[in-house]
Scaffold this motif. Structure first.
Motif, PDB file in Angstrom:
ATOM      1  N   GLY A  56       0.838  -1.196   0.000  1.00 47.06           N
ATOM      2  CA  GLY A  56       0.000   0.000   0.000  1.00 47.06           C
ATOM      3  C   GLY A  56       0.867   1.239   0.000  1.00 47.06           C
ATOM      4  N   PHE A  57       0.205   2.389   0.168  1.00 43.75           N
ATOM      5  CA  PHE A  57       0.979   3.628   0.216  1.00 43.75           C
ATOM      6  C   PHE A  57       0.205   4.671   1.014  1.00 43.75           C
ATOM      7  CE2 PHE A  57      -1.724   3.953  -3.481  1.00 43.75           C
ATOM      8  CZ  PHE A  57      -2.203   5.250  -3.441  1.00 43.75           C
ATOM      9  N   ASN A  58       0.954   5.692   1.453  1.00 41.65           N
ATOM     10  CA  ASN A  58       0.348   6.820   2.171  1.00 41.65           C
ATOM     11  C   ASN A  58      -0.117   7.862   1.163  1.00 41.65           C
ATOM     12  OD1 ASN A  58       0.650   6.009   4.850  1.00 41.65           O
ATOM     13  ND2 ASN A  58       2.758   6.762   4.935  1.00 41.65           N
ATOM     14  N   VAL A  59      -1.349   8.329   1.322  1.00 38.84           N
ATOM     15  CA  VAL A  59      -1.848   9.403   0.469  1.00 38.84           C
ATOM     16  C   VAL A  59      -1.101  10.694   0.815  1.00 38.84           C
ATOM     17  CG1 VAL A  59      -3.885  10.757  -0.166  1.00 38.84           C
ATOM     18  CG2 VAL A  59      -4.103   8.300   0.237  1.00 38.84           C
ATOM     19  N   LEU A  60      -0.938  10.936   2.095  1.00 42.39           N
ATOM     20  CA  LEU A  60      -0.132  12.076   2.576  1.00 42.39           C
ATOM     21  C   LEU A  60       1.093  11.491   3.258  1.00 42.39           C
ATOM     22  CD1 LEU A  60      -2.964  14.249   4.164  1.00 42.39           C
ATOM     23  CD2 LEU A  60      -1.855  14.605   1.961  1.00 42.39           C
ATOM     24  N   SER A  61       2.257  11.788   2.727  1.00 47.46           N
ATOM     25  CA  SER A  61       3.450  11.185   3.302  1.00 47.46           C
ATOM     26  C   SER A  61       3.660  11.690   4.725  1.00 47.46           C
ATOM     27  CB  SER A  61       4.668  11.479   2.427  1.00 47.46           C
ATOM     28  OG  SER A  61       5.213  12.730   2.704  1.00 47.46           O
ATOM     29  N   GLY A  62       4.050  10.765   5.576  1.00 48.89           N
ATOM     30  CA  GLY A  62       4.273  11.089   6.978  1.00 48.89           C
ATOM     31  C   GLY A  62       3.019  10.951   7.829  1.00 48.89           C
ATOM     32  N   ASN A  63       1.872  10.774   7.231  1.00 51.84           N
ATOM     33  CA  ASN A  63       0.610  10.628   7.977  1.00 51.84           C
ATOM     34  C   ASN A  63       0.148   9.177   7.850  1.00 51.84           C
ATOM     35  OD1 ASN A  63      -1.874  10.803   9.151  1.00 51.84           O
ATOM     36  ND2 ASN A  63      -2.571  12.574   7.963  1.00 51.84           N
ATOM     37  N   ASP A  64       0.388   8.400   8.914  1.00 51.46           N
ATOM     38  CA  ASP A  64       0.061   6.965   8.864  1.00 51.46           C
ATOM     39  C   ASP A  64      -1.435   6.702   8.758  1.00 51.46           C
ATOM     40  OD1 ASP A  64       2.690   6.235   8.907  1.00 51.46           O
ATOM     41  OD2 ASP A  64       2.749   5.916  11.086  1.00 51.46           O
ATOM     42  N   SER A  65      -2.271   7.642   9.145  1.00 54.90           N
ATOM     43  CA  SER A  65      -3.718   7.409   9.071  1.00 54.90           C
ATOM     44  C   SER A  65      -4.234   7.466   7.634  1.00 54.90           C
ATOM     45  CB  SER A  65      -4.473   8.428   9.933  1.00 54.90           C
ATOM     46  OG  SER A  65      -4.318   9.733   9.402  1.00 54.90           O
ATOM     47  N   THR A  66      -3.418   7.906   6.684  1.00 52.04           N
ATOM     48  CA  THR A  66      -3.843   7.962   5.282  1.00 52.04           C
ATOM     49  C   THR A  66      -3.281   6.797   4.466  1.00 52.04           C
ATOM     50  OG1 THR A  66      -1.962   9.344   4.640  1.00 52.04           O
ATOM     51  CG2 THR A  66      -3.967  10.478   5.357  1.00 52.04           C
ATOM     52  N   PHE A  67      -2.821   5.753   5.152  1.00 50.25           N
ATOM     53  CA  PHE A  67      -2.249   4.602   4.472  1.00 50.25           C
ATOM     54  C   PHE A  67      -3.368   3.790   3.811  1.00 50.25           C
ATOM     55  CE2 PHE A  67      -0.655   0.193   4.389  1.00 50.25           C
ATOM     56  CZ  PHE A  67       0.457   0.388   3.601  1.00 50.25           C
ATOM     57  N   LEU A  68      -3.257   3.550   2.506  1.00 53.00           N
ATOM     58  CA  LEU A  68      -4.190   2.693   1.773  1.00 53.00           C
ATOM     59  C   LEU A  68      -3.609   1.287   1.759  1.00 53.00           C
ATOM     60  CD1 LEU A  68      -5.121   4.976  -1.253  1.00 53.00           C
ATOM     61  CD2 LEU A  68      -6.373   4.622   0.871  1.00 53.00           C
TER      62      LEU A  68
END
Length: 133
Positions: A56-68
């Protein structure tokens, strides 16, 4: 009493309900443990260098809550397929075969006479009685 209970259990809707309960409870824990312990780590290994997060990947880098988490979605789909296959081959297919055998055992009896045939027979009997009188 036991025959009625057996007939109740062999109805299609009771079997469908039992299958739904089994899907929702018994096999879910087993299959989830299997796929989380064996399949998900293999999927996450494809994900790249960050093995902790997986595929998966982060939509916003550095923000783990946006990990898909594509690995989690793939894992859930595999869970569903395993559970559905187990339920079908262990429960649904054998019950269908049992019901087919029960249906084959029932032979069609003689055809019931139609209303016209009965009325014709009554008419003929009445004519016969009138001739004898």
């Amino acid at each position: 009493m036991l025959k009625g209970f057996k007939d109740f259990l062999m109805r299609g809707n009771v079997v469908d309900l039992a299958v739904a309960v089994v899907i929702g409870t018994a096999f879910t824990a087993i299959v989830t443990a299997f796929s989380n312990g064996l399949i998900k780590p293999l999927i996450n290994a494809i994900g790249g260098s960050d093995a902790a997060k997986g595929l998966g990947f982060n939509v916003l880098s550095g923000n783990d809550s946006t990990f898909l988490d594509f690995g989690g979605v793939i894992n859930a789909a595999i869970n569903f397929l395993i559970i559905a296959a187990i339920v079908y081959f262990v429960f649904v297919l054998p019950v269908q075969k049992i019901q087919d055998r029960r249906k084959r055992g029932k032979e069609a009896g003689p055809a019931e006479p139609t209303d016209v045939e009965l009325l014709t027979e009554i008419r003929d009997l009445l004519r016969e009685q009138q001739r004898k009188s």
